[in-house]
Design a protein around this motif. Sequence first.
Motif, PDB file in Angstrom:
ATOM      1  N   LEU A 222       2.155   2.213  -9.473  1.00 47.36           N
ATOM      2  CA  LEU A 222       2.370   1.775 -10.850  1.00 47.36           C
ATOM      3  C   LEU A 222       1.467   0.614 -11.238  1.00 47.36           C
ATOM      4  CD1 LEU A 222       6.237   2.184 -11.085  1.00 47.36           C
ATOM      5  CD2 LEU A 222       4.486   3.552 -12.259  1.00 47.36           C
ATOM      6  N   LYS A 223       1.028  -0.176 -10.260  1.00 48.70           N
ATOM      7  CA  LYS A 223       0.088  -1.266 -10.553  1.00 48.70           C
ATOM      8  C   LYS A 223      -1.260  -0.737 -11.042  1.00 48.70           C
ATOM      9  CE  LYS A 223       1.981  -4.655  -7.371  1.00 48.70           C
ATOM     10  NZ  LYS A 223       1.780  -5.380  -6.103  1.00 48.70           N
ATOM     11  N   LEU A 224      -1.552   0.517 -10.734  1.00 50.61           N
ATOM     12  CA  LEU A 224      -2.813   1.110 -11.176  1.00 50.61           C
ATOM     13  C   LEU A 224      -2.815   1.434 -12.664  1.00 50.61           C
ATOM     14  CD1 LEU A 224      -3.391   3.574  -8.201  1.00 50.61           C
ATOM     15  CD2 LEU A 224      -4.523   1.369  -8.586  1.00 50.61           C
TER      16      LEU A 224
ATOM     17  N   TRP B  89       0.851  -1.195   0.000  1.00 54.92           N
ATOM     18  CA  TRP B  89       0.000   0.000   0.000  1.00 54.92           C
ATOM     19  C   TRP B  89       0.878   1.233   0.000  1.00 54.92           C
ATOM     20  CZ3 TRP B  89      -4.236  -0.808   4.301  1.00 54.92           C
ATOM     21  CH2 TRP B  89      -5.068  -1.865   3.936  1.00 54.92           C
ATOM     22  N   GLU B  90       0.449   2.241  -0.709  1.00 51.53           N
ATOM     23  CA  GLU B  90       1.059   3.573  -0.664  1.00 51.53           C
ATOM     24  C   GLU B  90       2.562   3.550  -0.958  1.00 51.53           C
ATOM     25  OE1 GLU B  90      -2.152   5.499   2.408  1.00 51.53           O
ATOM     26  OE2 GLU B  90      -0.193   4.954   3.203  1.00 51.53           O
ATOM     27  N   SER B  91       2.907   2.987  -2.099  1.00 50.52           N
ATOM     28  CA  SER B  91       4.299   2.961  -2.543  1.00 50.52           C
ATOM     29  C   SER B  91       4.345   3.216  -4.043  1.00 50.52           C
ATOM     30  CB  SER B  91       4.928   1.597  -2.253  1.00 50.52           C
ATOM     31  OG  SER B  91       4.383   0.610  -3.123  1.00 50.52           O
TER      32      SER B  91
ATOM     33  N   ALA C 217      -0.466   7.622  -8.805  1.00 53.39           N
ATOM     34  CA  ALA C 217      -1.740   6.999  -8.433  1.00 53.39           C
ATOM     35  C   ALA C 217      -2.914   7.861  -8.866  1.00 53.39           C
ATOM     36  CB  ALA C 217      -1.782   6.736  -6.926  1.00 53.39           C
ATOM     37  N   ALA C 218      -2.814   9.159  -8.651  1.00 57.37           N
ATOM     38  CA  ALA C 218      -3.897  10.058  -9.040  1.00 57.37           C
ATOM     39  C   ALA C 218      -4.088  10.060 -10.552  1.00 57.37           C
ATOM     40  CB  ALA C 218      -3.608  11.469  -8.533  1.00 57.37           C
ATOM     41  N   LEU C 219      -2.995  10.029 -11.298  1.00 57.43           N
ATOM     42  CA  LEU C 219      -3.093  10.041 -12.759  1.00 57.43           C
ATOM     43  C   LEU C 219      -3.612   8.730 -13.330  1.00 57.43           C
ATOM     44  CD1 LEU C 219       0.266  11.873 -13.496  1.00 57.43           C
ATOM     45  CD2 LEU C 219      -2.037  12.745 -14.021  1.00 57.43           C
ATOM     46  N   CYS C 220      -3.367   7.623 -12.633  1.00 56.13           N
ATOM     47  CA  CYS C 220      -3.756   6.310 -13.149  1.00 56.13           C
ATOM     48  C   CYS C 220      -5.173   5.920 -12.789  1.00 56.13           C
ATOM     49  CB  CYS C 220      -2.795   5.234 -12.640  1.00 56.13           C
ATOM     50  SG  CYS C 220      -1.187   5.321 -13.422  1.00 56.13           S
TER      51      CYS C 220
ATOM     52  N   GLN D 281      -0.992   1.102 -21.640  1.00 60.18           N
ATOM     53  CA  GLN D 281      -0.049   2.199 -21.889  1.00 60.18           C
ATOM     54  C   GLN D 281      -0.252   3.287 -20.840  1.00 60.18           C
ATOM     55  OE1 GLN D 281       1.981   2.373 -24.743  1.00 60.18           O
ATOM     56  NE2 GLN D 281       2.861   4.352 -24.308  1.00 60.18           N
ATOM     57  N   PRO D 282       0.788   3.626 -20.064  1.00 58.05           N
ATOM     58  CA  PRO D 282       0.609   4.675 -19.048  1.00 58.05           C
ATOM     59  C   PRO D 282       0.429   6.041 -19.704  1.00 58.05           C
ATOM     60  CG  PRO D 282       2.902   3.993 -19.129  1.00 58.05           C
ATOM     61  CD  PRO D 282       2.150   3.088 -20.058  1.00 58.05           C
ATOM     62  N   PRO D 283      -0.308   6.915 -19.049  1.00 55.13           N
ATOM     63  CA  PRO D 283      -0.426   8.279 -19.574  1.00 55.13           C
ATOM     64  C   PRO D 283       0.965   8.917 -19.701  1.00 55.13           C
ATOM     65  CG  PRO D 283      -1.928   7.922 -17.723  1.00 55.13           C
ATOM     66  CD  PRO D 283      -1.034   6.729 -17.798  1.00 55.13           C
ATOM     67  N   PRO D 284       1.141   9.841 -20.646  1.00 59.61           N
ATOM     68  CA  PRO D 284       2.469  10.460 -20.837  1.00 59.61           C
ATOM     69  C   PRO D 284       3.038  11.054 -19.557  1.00 59.61           C
ATOM     70  CG  PRO D 284       1.005  11.079 -22.618  1.00 59.61           C
ATOM     71  CD  PRO D 284       0.167  10.328 -21.617  1.00 59.61           C
TER      72      PRO D 284
END
Length: 129
Positions: free
Chosen positions: A25-27, A18-20, A120-123, A31-34
């Motif tokens: 990154l697991k979220l 939690w909270e790492s 986390a917020a972006l994902c 393809q991750p946002p830029p």
Amino acid sequence: MTSAELAQLLSEANSADWESLASALKLADGQPPPRVAWLVQHLSVTKRGHWEAIAATLGTPLPPPELNLNGLCLWEVGQAQVLSAEGLAAPVDYSGARLSVAELLRLNARHTVWHAGQIAALCRGPRLA
């Protein structure tokens, strides 16, 4: 803090369930946002900078260049575990500030979780009421 405590702090910032960084990154699904990709690159560069400053002060090894961010996170925990009390107290210059090695490692952990929160917020997808 002792080297074992600092290594534990880095380990938790990097990979706790939690909270790492790893949990954030697991979220990322697909393809991750830029912005997330930029934050991953930024963390890699910054962590390398921390350890380059430590290596310049203590003569310790530099992070291997082939490591990705996950490998770098694992590597730095191992390096932190073997630092002596004298090494942790040694002054190091980083980004215009004079810190002890221990203070720089705590900064490293804070910096990691700061950006993990951003990732986390972006994902996270939009929440509907």
